[in-house]
Write a protein that holds these residues in place. Structure first.
Motif, PDB file in Angstrom:
ATOM      1  N   GLN A   1      44.870  41.868  39.122  1.00 35.93           N
ATOM      2  CA  GLN A   1      44.598  41.561  40.488  1.00 35.93           C
ATOM      3  C   GLN A   1      44.010  42.878  41.266  1.00 35.93           C
ATOM      4  O   GLN A   1      44.364  43.824  40.890  1.00 35.93           O
ATOM      5  CB  GLN A   1      45.693  40.933  41.325  1.00 35.93           C
TER       6      GLN A   1
ATOM      7  N   LEU B   1      42.329  44.135  45.083  1.00 33.23           N
ATOM      8  CA  LEU B   1      42.530  44.010  46.780  1.00 33.23           C
ATOM      9  C   LEU B   1      41.125  44.151  47.443  1.00 33.23           C
ATOM     10  O   LEU B   1      41.215  43.484  48.587  1.00 33.23           O
ATOM     11  CB  LEU B   1      43.337  45.266  47.278  1.00 33.23           C
TER      12      LEU B   1
ATOM     13  N   GLY C   1      38.903  40.321  43.811  1.00 36.76           N
ATOM     14  CA  GLY C   1      39.778  39.957  44.897  1.00 36.76           C
ATOM     15  C   GLY C   1      39.211  40.602  46.301  1.00 36.76           C
ATOM     16  O   GLY C   1      38.284  41.536  46.164  1.00 36.76           O
TER      17      GLY C   1
ATOM     18  N   HIS D   1      41.730  41.151  49.318  1.00 35.33           N
ATOM     19  CA  HIS D   1      43.310  40.908  50.034  1.00 35.33           C
ATOM     20  C   HIS D   1      43.262  40.844  51.409  1.00 35.33           C
ATOM     21  O   HIS D   1      42.297  41.726  52.113  1.00 35.33           O
ATOM     22  CB  HIS D   1      44.219  41.950  49.645  1.00 35.33           C
TER      23      HIS D   1
ATOM     24  N   GLU E   1      43.027  39.215  44.551  1.00 37.06           N
ATOM     25  CA  GLU E   1      43.871  38.460  45.320  1.00 37.06           C
ATOM     26  C   GLU E   1      43.159  38.214  46.430  1.00 37.06           C
ATOM     27  O   GLU E   1      42.586  39.151  47.124  1.00 37.06           O
ATOM     28  CB  GLU E   1      45.368  39.252  45.610  1.00 37.06           C
TER      29      GLU E   1
ATOM     30  N   HIS F   1      46.910  34.365  48.190  1.00 37.14           N
ATOM     31  CA  HIS F   1      48.116  34.921  49.158  1.00 37.14           C
ATOM     32  C   HIS F   1      48.119  34.121  50.374  1.00 37.14           C
ATOM     33  O   HIS F   1      47.128  33.906  50.962  1.00 37.14           O
ATOM     34  CB  HIS F   1      47.708  36.389  49.351  1.00 37.14           C
TER      35      HIS F   1
END
Length: 279
Positions: A35, A37, A65, A67, A96, A143
């Motif tokens: 994953q 961010l 991802g 985040h 994520e 998330h």
């Protein structure tokens, strides 16, 4: 072969540590989905793949991802989303991503800004998934802290599950009603060991159909360096063993809660979504 569907590989600092770690997890018959961010960090990680490549040692599956913790401003988000749009067809693993409505996070990235980012991310994924094979779906790692209902609503609104996209909530902490809505929508969860520490968490993993379960560690918890008092091999081996132990323990507890067939169900789902075959 055990699959960790949510591992922060880029928290391992330095090419040599990453190479040593990949050798160690291969020896333990573990694969990881790496994953990221931010889209920018995804691009940097993928660019390092040639340096990490080794014979007979699988590379991670790279996951693109953005985040919610890393949303700094509208301008920063717009720039990162341009990177995301350019990279979304280079991988079918997305994460994520998601929403975090804890007050501390909302001070940095207000609710509407987070929703705008996630909406745009999902729109880009749905567009990309339209041209992929049904045997190779896009897989999301989501998330959702104090926001599971909002994420499910957005998935429904954009008809994400009607596209060739599989949403996976990682470390699910929503309500029972939100979990029911996710299951009805066609979503899955990846099970973190902490879910077994509460009665509600244990109930949740029993509430989800076994074929909708995956394993995750969400490790490392922060950056990992090789310090002056440790050997590279020792640091890599310790990180790999922590990961393997977390996955094995999670699977053992799932078996105790859900029955002897759950391991086969998890393996089948890992194969279907990530093309990871059991040894």
């Amino acid at each position: 072969m055990l699959l960790d569907s949510h591992y922060h590989f880029d928290f391992l600092q330095g090419t040599e540590l990453r190479r040593a770690f990949l050798r160690e997890i291969a020896a333990r018959e573990v694969r990881i989905v790496a994953q990221t961010l931010t889209p920018s960090s995804f691009v940097e990680l993928v660019r390092s793949a040639d340096e990490l490549a080794m014979d007979d040692v699988p590379l991670p599956d790279w996951s693109l991802g953005f985040h919610p913790w890393r949303i700094a401003s509208r301008e920063q988000a717009e720039a990162e989303l341009q990177v995301f749009a350019a990279a979304v067809e280079s991988t079918r693993f997305i994460g994520e991503i998601g929403l975090d409505f804890v007050p501390k996070r909302l001070e940095q990235a207000p609710r509407e800004l987070q929703l705008w980012v996630l909406r745009r991310v999902l729109e880009l994924v749905v567009d990309a998934a339209a041209s992929t094979s049904r045997d190779e779906p896009y897989v999301l790692s989501l998330h959702a802290v104090r926001s599971a209902g909002a994420v499910v609503e957005l998935l429904e609104e954009l008809r994400v599950c009607e596209a060739n996209v599989v949403p996976v909530f990682h470390r699910f902490t929503g309500t029972s009603d939100e979990l029911t809505a996710l299951i009805r929508l066609g979503g899955s969860i990846s099970v973190h060991p902490q879910m077994f520490e509460t009665k509600r968490g244990r109930h949740y993993v029993q509430q989800v159909p076994a074929e909708r379960l995956l394993l995750e560690s969400d490790l490392p918890v922060g950056p990992v360096y090789v310090d002056a008092d440790a050997e590279l091999s020792e640091t890599a081996a310790a990180a790999a063993q922590e990961l393997a132990d977390a996955l094995s323990s999670t699977l053992d507890t799932l078996t105790a809660l859900c029955g002897d067939t759950v391991a086969a169900d998890v393996a089948t789902t890992s194969q279907r979504l990530y093309a990871v075959s059991p040894c």
